[in-house]
Design an enzyme around this catalytic site. Structure first.
Site, PDB file in Angstrom:
ATOM      1  N   ASP A  54       0.822  -1.219   0.000  1.00 52.06           N
ATOM      2  CA  ASP A  54       0.000   0.000   0.000  1.00 52.06           C
ATOM      3  C   ASP A  54       0.857   1.270   0.000  1.00 52.06           C
ATOM      4  O   ASP A  54       0.333   2.382   0.085  1.00 52.06           O
ATOM      5  CB  ASP A  54      -0.951   0.015   1.207  1.00 52.06           C
ATOM      6  CG  ASP A  54      -0.213  -0.058   2.529  1.00 52.06           C
ATOM      7  OD1 ASP A  54       1.042  -0.057   2.509  1.00 52.06           O
ATOM      8  OD2 ASP A  54      -0.864  -0.103   3.582  1.00 52.06           O
ATOM      9  N   GLY A  55       2.170   1.101  -0.051  1.00 52.24           N
ATOM     10  CA  GLY A  55       3.061   2.271  -0.136  1.00 52.24           C
ATOM     11  C   GLY A  55       3.638   2.713   1.195  1.00 52.24           C
ATOM     12  O   GLY A  55       4.506   3.586   1.231  1.00 52.24           O
ATOM     13  N   GLU A  56       3.170   2.116   2.303  1.00 55.01           N
ATOM     14  CA  GLU A  56       3.714   2.524   3.612  1.00 55.01           C
ATOM     15  C   GLU A  56       5.152   2.025   3.770  1.00 55.01           C
ATOM     16  O   GLU A  56       5.514   0.979   3.244  1.00 55.01           O
ATOM     17  CB  GLU A  56       2.856   1.928   4.737  1.00 55.01           C
ATOM     18  CG  GLU A  56       1.481   2.554   4.835  1.00 55.01           C
ATOM     19  CD  GLU A  56       0.624   1.920   5.923  1.00 55.01           C
ATOM     20  OE1 GLU A  56       1.117   0.991   6.608  1.00 55.01           O
ATOM     21  OE2 GLU A  56      -0.534   2.341   6.062  1.00 55.01           O
ATOM     22  N   ARG A 112       9.938  25.646  -1.507  1.00 56.70           N
ATOM     23  CA  ARG A 112       9.438  26.653  -2.460  1.00 56.70           C
ATOM     24  C   ARG A 112       8.055  27.174  -2.079  1.00 56.70           C
ATOM     25  O   ARG A 112       7.665  28.254  -2.480  1.00 56.70           O
ATOM     26  CB  ARG A 112       9.426  26.074  -3.884  1.00 56.70           C
ATOM     27  CG  ARG A 112      10.822  26.024  -4.481  1.00 56.70           C
ATOM     28  CD  ARG A 112      10.818  25.417  -5.866  1.00 56.70           C
ATOM     29  NE  ARG A 112      10.546  23.984  -5.833  1.00 56.70           N
ATOM     30  CZ  ARG A 112      10.429  23.225  -6.911  1.00 56.70           C
ATOM     31  NH1 ARG A 112      10.553  23.759  -8.100  1.00 56.70           N
ATOM     32  NH2 ARG A 112      10.205  21.931  -6.802  1.00 56.70           N
ATOM     33  N   HIS A 146      15.805  26.998  -0.670  1.00 58.07           N
ATOM     34  CA  HIS A 146      15.279  27.897  -1.706  1.00 58.07           C
ATOM     35  C   HIS A 146      15.255  29.366  -1.291  1.00 58.07           C
ATOM     36  O   HIS A 146      15.544  30.245  -2.105  1.00 58.07           O
ATOM     37  CB  HIS A 146      13.879  27.427  -2.107  1.00 58.07           C
ATOM     38  CG  HIS A 146      13.266  28.292  -3.148  1.00 58.07           C
ATOM     39  ND1 HIS A 146      13.792  28.401  -4.423  1.00 58.07           N
ATOM     40  CD2 HIS A 146      12.216  29.135  -3.104  1.00 58.07           C
ATOM     41  CE1 HIS A 146      13.071  29.262  -5.110  1.00 58.07           C
ATOM     42  NE2 HIS A 146      12.107  29.712  -4.335  1.00 58.07           N
ATOM     43  N   ASP A 186      16.455  33.926 -12.943  1.00 63.93           N
ATOM     44  CA  ASP A 186      15.499  34.897 -12.389  1.00 63.93           C
ATOM     45  C   ASP A 186      16.180  35.787 -11.350  1.00 63.93           C
ATOM     46  O   ASP A 186      17.304  35.511 -10.919  1.00 63.93           O
ATOM     47  CB  ASP A 186      14.285  34.171 -11.769  1.00 63.93           C
ATOM     48  CG  ASP A 186      14.693  33.123 -10.757  1.00 63.93           C
ATOM     49  OD1 ASP A 186      15.609  33.389  -9.968  1.00 63.93           O
ATOM     50  OD2 ASP A 186      14.089  32.032 -10.751  1.00 63.93           O
ATOM     51  N   LYS A 209      12.356  36.734 -15.208  1.00 60.98           N
ATOM     52  CA  LYS A 209      11.415  35.602 -15.340  1.00 60.98           C
ATOM     53  C   LYS A 209      10.108  35.941 -14.623  1.00 60.98           C
ATOM     54  O   LYS A 209      10.121  36.494 -13.532  1.00 60.98           O
ATOM     55  CB  LYS A 209      12.061  34.357 -14.722  1.00 60.98           C
ATOM     56  CG  LYS A 209      11.201  33.114 -14.725  1.00 60.98           C
ATOM     57  CD  LYS A 209      11.977  31.897 -14.199  1.00 60.98           C
ATOM     58  CE  LYS A 209      11.469  31.424 -12.865  1.00 60.98           C
ATOM     59  NZ  LYS A 209      12.158  30.230 -12.367  1.00 60.98           N
ATOM     60  N   ARG A 211       6.299  34.155 -13.481  1.00 61.76           N
ATOM     61  CA  ARG A 211       5.552  32.893 -13.397  1.00 61.76           C
ATOM     62  C   ARG A 211       4.087  33.198 -13.124  1.00 61.76           C
ATOM     63  O   ARG A 211       3.769  33.966 -12.223  1.00 61.76           O
ATOM     64  CB  ARG A 211       6.117  32.005 -12.280  1.00 61.76           C
ATOM     65  CG  ARG A 211       5.537  30.604 -12.289  1.00 61.76           C
ATOM     66  CD  ARG A 211       6.050  29.786 -11.103  1.00 61.76           C
ATOM     67  NE  ARG A 211       7.436  29.362 -11.222  1.00 61.76           N
ATOM     68  CZ  ARG A 211       7.849  28.257 -11.828  1.00 61.76           C
ATOM     69  NH1 ARG A 211       6.973  27.475 -12.416  1.00 61.76           N
ATOM     70  NH2 ARG A 211       9.132  27.948 -11.840  1.00 61.76           N
ATOM     71  N   ASP A 237      21.224  27.799 -10.959  1.00 65.57           N
ATOM     72  CA  ASP A 237      19.944  27.831 -10.239  1.00 65.57           C
ATOM     73  C   ASP A 237      20.027  26.912  -9.020  1.00 65.57           C
ATOM     74  O   ASP A 237      20.938  26.080  -8.925  1.00 65.57           O
ATOM     75  CB  ASP A 237      18.817  27.360 -11.173  1.00 65.57           C
ATOM     76  CG  ASP A 237      17.488  28.027 -10.848  1.00 65.57           C
ATOM     77  OD1 ASP A 237      17.368  28.634  -9.769  1.00 65.57           O
ATOM     78  OD2 ASP A 237      16.563  27.931 -11.682  1.00 65.57           O
TER      79      ASP A 237
HETATM   80  C1  R5P Z   1      12.362  29.007  -8.671  1.00 61.19           C
HETATM   81  O1  R5P Z   1      12.315  30.126  -8.202  1.00 61.19           O
HETATM   82  C2  R5P Z   1      13.545  28.112  -8.513  1.00 61.19           C
HETATM   83  O2  R5P Z   1      14.694  28.813  -8.164  1.00 61.19           O
HETATM   84  C3  R5P Z   1      13.801  27.305  -9.779  1.00 61.19           C
HETATM   85  O3  R5P Z   1      14.118  28.182 -10.834  1.00 61.19           O
HETATM   86  C4  R5P Z   1      12.563  26.521 -10.151  1.00 61.19           C
HETATM   87  O4  R5P Z   1      12.098  25.825  -9.046  1.00 61.19           O
HETATM   88  C5  R5P Z   1      12.853  25.573 -11.273  1.00 61.19           C
HETATM   89  O5  R5P Z   1      11.695  24.866 -11.539  1.00 61.19           O
HETATM   90  P1  R5P Z   1      11.401  24.304 -12.996  1.00 61.19           P
HETATM   91  O6  R5P Z   1      12.573  23.465 -13.402  1.00 61.19           O
HETATM   92  O7  R5P Z   1      10.147  23.494 -12.825  1.00 61.19           O
HETATM   93  O8  R5P Z   1      11.181  25.471 -13.906  1.00 61.19           O
END
Ligand code: R5P
Length: 315
Positions: A54-56, A112, A146, A186, A209, A211, A237
């Site tokens: 069951d994934g546990e 995030r 992050h 970004d 960038k 989103r 990144d």
């Molecule tokens: C966003 O602010 C993070 O620093 C990454 O740029 C982001 O999480 C990358 O996600 P993806 O590869 O889905 O674009």
């Protein structure tokens, strides 16, 4: 300090760590845990995991009676499973009355979602921090989290280790680059990219960038602050997940006549067809750390994590 005294001090450090520290090899990070234990000359405690139909998960930890129980468990996908396994291991060490339970989570999932971007959203990072603290970890050690906002949800001490210097060392020593320029996809990654560029002594710029918070769709402005014509670009990144940000950033750089484009990140999640998408956009290679084991994990975190743990144990 004389060479003789320094030798005694190194010897004592090894001896003490050996006596005091257990490294618990979480199922998601057993290779990294083994390297850390070797670096520290510490006891390595294996963990048995059984996944039921069951994934546990059922977790069994080997016996240990050391002063410091240091669990190593990255929370990459399957994210919730790895997170719950981390909680189980912390709980077990706490129940066994370990004096100091520390948790190394190189990739800390949910960082995030450090705020409610839209009304009604749960601040997942706040919940994860509360869960880790509730089961008894006294410290968390992570790598390139992050955001600083994500860190602010903890009330215990959290060490956020930067891997930028070892990623930049890799670029400097292992890659043949022509007139390189460091590019952050970004503005959120500007500090990281600046530090990287400073080590390589090259230019740096951040792309613009945007989103869409409802659809997740990413758009990158094609106008650049600096010329990339005939230059190799290093896209730096923290995370590559769907690969969308890197693929779109690469397309913008290529449209502006850059030469080769490389993607360098701490955590290469590379979900689904991310790698195909990135390659199709023209990225030459992906270089990442072993916070997430894969063929792209070319930079080993064990030394910088061990150094941090050594300082913690002796502070
Ligand atoms: C966003 O602010 C993070 O620093 C990454 O740029 C982001 O999480 C990358 O996600 P993806 O590869 O889905 O674009």
């Amino acid at each position: 300090m004389s060479t003789f005294l320094r030798m005694i001090s190194i010897h004592e450090t090894c001896y003490n760590l050996n006596r005091e520290v257990s490294i618990i090899a979480g199922p998601s990070s057993s290779d990294l845990a083994t390297r850390i234990a070797r670096d520290l000359d510490a006891e390595l405690v294996p963990v048995d995991v059984r996944i039921f139909t069951d994934g546990e998960s059922k977790i069994k930890i080997g016996k240990t009676k050391k002063k410091y129980c240091i669990i190593v468990q990255s929370t990459y996908p399957p994210t919730d499973r790895h997170l719950l396994q981390a909680l189980m291991m912390i709980k077990k060490c706490t129940d066994c009355k370990a004096m100091n339970v520390y948790t190394v989570i190189p990739y800390l999932a949910y960082a995030r979602q450090d705020r409610a971007f839209l009304e009604g959203e749960v601040i997942s990072m706040e919940l994860v921090a509360k869960l880790l603290e509730a089961v008894g970890t006294r410290r968390v050690i992570t790598v390139d989290i992050h955001s600083s906002l994500a860190l602010s949800h903890f009330t215990i001490n959290v060490q956020n280790i930067s891997s930028i210097s070892i990623l930049a060392d890799y670029a400097a020593n292992e890659m043949k680059l022509n007139k390189p320029i460091v590019v952050s996809p970004d503005s959120g990654g500007i500090i990281r990219a600046r530090e990287f560029a400073k080590i390589l002594k090259v230019d740096m710029m951040a792309l613009k960038k945007f989103r869409d918070r409802d659809t997740g769709e990413v758009h990158i402005d094609e106008r650049l602050d600096l010329s990339v014509i005939d230059r190799d670009a290093l896209l730096v990144d923290d995370i590559i997940s769907s690969g969308d940000s890197i693929a779109k950033a690469c397309k913008v750089l290529k449209k502006n006549n850059s030469s080769k484009v490389y993607a360098i990140c701490t955590h290469a999640l590379l979900i689904g067809d991310a790698m195909q998408r990135i390659k199709a956009a023209g990225v030459e290679d992906v270089i990442a750390t072993n916070s997430i084991p894969s063929e792209f994990a070319k930079v080993d975190l064990s030394r910088i994590i061990s150094e941090n743990l050594r300082n913690l144990v002796h502070s």
